[in-house]
Scaffold this active site. Structure first.
Site, mmCIF file in Angstrom:
data_model
loop_
_atom_site.group_PDB
_atom_site.id
_atom_site.type_symbol
_atom_site.label_atom_id
_atom_site.label_comp_id
_atom_site.label_asym_id
_atom_site.label_seq_id
_atom_site.Cartn_x
_atom_site.Cartn_y
_atom_site.Cartn_z
ATOM 1 N N LYS A 271 0.835 -1.196 0.000
ATOM 2 C CA LYS A 271 0.000 0.000 0.000
ATOM 3 C C LYS A 271 0.875 1.253 0.000
ATOM 4 O O LYS A 271 2.015 1.205 0.459
ATOM 5 C CB LYS A 271 -0.863 0.028 1.274
ATOM 6 C CG LYS A 271 -1.975 -0.984 1.305
ATOM 7 C CD LYS A 271 -2.818 -0.826 2.562
ATOM 8 C CE LYS A 271 -3.937 -1.844 2.602
ATOM 9 N NZ LYS A 271 -4.928 -1.685 1.529
ATOM 10 N N ARG A 345 -10.457 -11.509 1.654
ATOM 11 C CA ARG A 345 -11.295 -12.547 1.049
ATOM 12 C C ARG A 345 -10.611 -13.911 1.096
ATOM 13 O O ARG A 345 -11.270 -14.938 1.157
ATOM 14 C CB ARG A 345 -11.673 -12.124 -0.376
ATOM 15 C CG ARG A 345 -10.497 -11.932 -1.293
ATOM 16 C CD ARG A 345 -10.824 -11.085 -2.525
ATOM 17 N NE ARG A 345 -11.014 -9.677 -2.198
ATOM 18 C CZ ARG A 345 -11.366 -8.738 -3.080
ATOM 19 N NH1 ARG A 345 -11.571 -9.063 -4.347
ATOM 20 N NH2 ARG A 345 -11.516 -7.484 -2.710
HETATM 21 N N1 BES Z 1 -8.124 -3.745 4.245
HETATM 22 C C1 BES Z 1 -8.299 -3.317 2.912
HETATM 23 C C2 BES Z 1 -9.597 -2.542 2.691
HETATM 24 C C3 BES Z 1 -9.726 -1.221 3.388
HETATM 25 C C4 BES Z 1 -9.412 -0.035 2.745
HETATM 26 C C5 BES Z 1 -10.222 -1.165 4.686
HETATM 27 C C6 BES Z 1 -9.570 1.170 3.400
HETATM 28 C C7 BES Z 1 -10.383 0.047 5.320
HETATM 29 C C8 BES Z 1 -10.051 1.211 4.687
HETATM 30 C C9 BES Z 1 -8.317 -4.518 1.971
HETATM 31 O O1 BES Z 1 -7.549 -5.593 2.381
HETATM 32 C C10 BES Z 1 -7.782 -4.067 0.664
HETATM 33 O O2 BES Z 1 -6.640 -3.716 0.604
HETATM 34 N N2 BES Z 1 -8.623 -4.081 -0.357
HETATM 35 C C11 BES Z 1 -8.250 -3.656 -1.660
HETATM 36 C C12 BES Z 1 -8.836 -4.629 -2.654
HETATM 37 C C13 BES Z 1 -8.318 -4.465 -4.051
HETATM 38 C C14 BES Z 1 -6.852 -4.837 -4.115
HETATM 39 C C15 BES Z 1 -9.131 -5.359 -4.972
HETATM 40 C C16 BES Z 1 -8.806 -2.254 -1.866
HETATM 41 O O3 BES Z 1 -9.883 -1.939 -1.369
HETATM 42 O O4 BES Z 1 -8.117 -1.457 -2.500
HETATM 43 MN MN MN Z 2 -5.531 -5.438 1.783
#
Ligand code: BES
Ligand code: MN
Ligand code: ZN
Length: 497
Positions: A271, A345
């Site tokens: 990230k 997931r």
């Molecule tokens: N934990 C994150 C989602 C999230 C984002 C929670 C902001 C709280 C605040 C999750 O694991 C994630 O990174 N999701 C990705 C999915 C994508 C790679 C398909 C996302 O939301 O960008």
């Molecule tokens: Mn994630």
């Protein structure tokens, strides 16, 4: 903080109700008469209109015993519900918590849609929720930053019914606080093993707790869960919590499943740096499940409930999984991991399969901070709801309304499901293009739900914690504890004898 119900008494500060139009309700009127109209005069001088959360702070009025009178607005009386009373009490507590006052007296009145007993118990609930703080690591609090309030008295006639309700609610508040604490804890303190240890403490209130470690998870074939954990120095845990409150121990339980990523760096698909600290809260689903288990156990719910949390840390270590890896799940299905940041997931896939395999639940509700996309769609006001069962969906929608933890339903369909087909495995963990991110996440989890099992998925990425400007008096910290009240209410309304 001590909460008591009394029929008369005194304290440092008293709070009374007013509604839109600037009307004092019964208790306030009596006080105003004793103060020869000085309270009403202050309301006028302060341009008080009685809007929800508006406050007139009257200091040392003559004729009353209190050093301070707070007149707090409720908004339109017809629209005021139990939650409005909770926020009313919450505003009072927030005002005086660190003010030097030790004792606050709340004088709730009945409202068109809220009985006196309900007003009393909601006032207690709001006062409790508003007093929450997470001060564990603040070693240098100045006196003016430290709470002074030690007691709240709810002053009303006929206290018995309100008191009985408030005792049950106190169990729910304990669950909410447990969830808030877990979400607030820093990720160097709360990691899978230490999280599991905190859940062990629930044994003292009658919850059966079973902790599965990597050798057991390997034996079960949980390749998706273990794949996420493999880049971290902290090994995975899967914790099963059971509360058997139904008359028959054999009655099928309702299953709660929570995503517990104690820190989500994204893994190799790392990230961006800004705001990454918030990913310590990526275990908000697991925290909600833990809090709900605590609440149902403390109030001795007449239901069988099983809570499963999948605990991992998602890190980009030398052993981390790579984009392109293909993992085997406990269900037998294979997954091509195209983005290691879509890890929630993956762990849910094995967790929901495990709970079906082992417990044959009557229904499954999973909670996960799954996608940033749900914040784009719904902001921080509603969680995203996905369900394969109308009754379960409607029960969650109704419970969300009453508890102030609303959910908004989003669709599922075969056309969305197709987006995660892969030429290299049974499925991939992201869609080919960045569309309908929250729906795609839900479709992925659905592939691990057996036909005929009522299931709901709550994407709580926007509601497990909230950014600063969304201040709510009954949710004073960054971590909200979202989901505990919702789950407790659904269990009470749909799964309890
Ligand atoms: N934990 C994150 C989602 C999230 C984002 C929670 C902001 C709280 C605040 C999750 O694991 C994630 O990174 N999701 C990705 C999915 C994508 C790679 C398909 C996302 O939301 O960008
Ligand atoms: Mn994630
Ligand atoms: Zn995540």
């Amino acid at each position: 903080m001590d909460i008591r119900f009394v029929t008369a008494g005194g304290g440092d500060v008293v709070a009374v109700m007013a509604t839109e139009g600037g009307e004092l309700l019964g208790a306030g009127k009596t006080l105003d008469t004793a103060a020869s109209g000085r309270i009403a005069k202050a309301m006028k001088a302060g341009r008080f209109t009685g809007g929800a959360g508006q406050v007139v702070d009257v200091l040392a009025p003559e004729g009353v015993d209190y050093a301070r009178v707070l007149v707090i607005g409720l908004g339109k009386p017809e629209a005021a519900d139990g939650l409005a009373v909770e926020r009313w009490a919450g505003h009072a507590v927030k005002r005086v918590l660190t003010s030097g006052a030790e004792k606050l007296v709340l004088m709730p009145d009945a409202l068109p849609g809220v009985s006196k007993a309900e007003a009393g118990s909601h006032a207690a609930m709001g006062a409790r929720l508003a007093a929450y703080r997470f001060d564990t690591y603040r070693t240098k609090l100045k006196p003016e930053q430290s709470p002074t309030l030690t007691a709240v008295e709810i002053s009303m006639d006929g206290t018995a019914a309100a008191k009985a309700r408030a005792e049950v609610d106190a169990a729910v508040v304990e669950g909410v606080f447990f969830a808030r604490d877990l979400v607030s804890e820093p990720p160097n303190v709360l990691y899978p093993q230490s999280f599991a240890e905190r859940l062990r403490d629930l044994e003292t209130i009658g919850v059966e707790v079973e902790v599965l470690e990597p050798p057991a998870l390997e034996k079960l074939g949980m390749g998706a869960l273990l794949g996420v954990a493999q880049g971290s120095a902290h090994p995975a845990r899967l914790v099963a919590m059971r509360w058997n409150g139904a008359a028959s121990k054999k009655a099928k339980p309702v299953a709660l499943v929570g995503k517990g990523v104690t820190f989500d760096s994204g893994g190799i698909s790392i990230k961006p740096g800004a705001g990454m600290d918030e990913m310590k809260g990526d275990m908000g689903g697991a925290a909600a499940v833990a809090g709900a288990m605590k609440a149902v156990a403390l109030r001795k719910a007449k239901a069988n409930v099983v809570g499963i949390v999948a605990l991992v840390e998602n890190m980009p270590g030398a052993k981390a999984q790579r984009p392109g890896d293909i993992v085997h799940t406990m269900s037998g299905q294979t997954i091509e991991v195209l983005n290691t940041d879509a890890e929630g997931r993956l762990i849910l896939a094995d967790a929901v399969w495990y709970v079906q395999d082992k417990y044959e639940p009557s229904a499954i509700i999973d909670l996960a901070t799954l996608t940033g996309a749900v914040i784009v769609a719904l902001g921080h006001e509603n969680a995203g709801l996905f369900a394969n069962d109308e009754d379960l969906a409607n029960a969650l929608i109704a419970a969300g309304q009453t508890e102030g933890e609303p959910v908004w339903r989003l669709p599922l369909s075969a056309a969305y499901d197709k987006l995660i087909d892969s030429p290299n495995a049974d499925m991939k963990n992201i869609a080919g293009k960045p569309v309908a991110g929250s729906i795609v996440g839900a479709q992925f989890v659905k592939r691990f739900i057996k036909d005929g099992t009522p299931w709901a998925h709550l994407d709580i990425a926007g509601t497990a914690w909230k950014p600063g400007p969304y201040e709510d008096p009954i949710s004073p910290a960054w971590a909200t504890g979202y989901g505990v009240r919702l789950l407790n209410r659904v269990i009470a309304s749909r799964f309890e004898e």
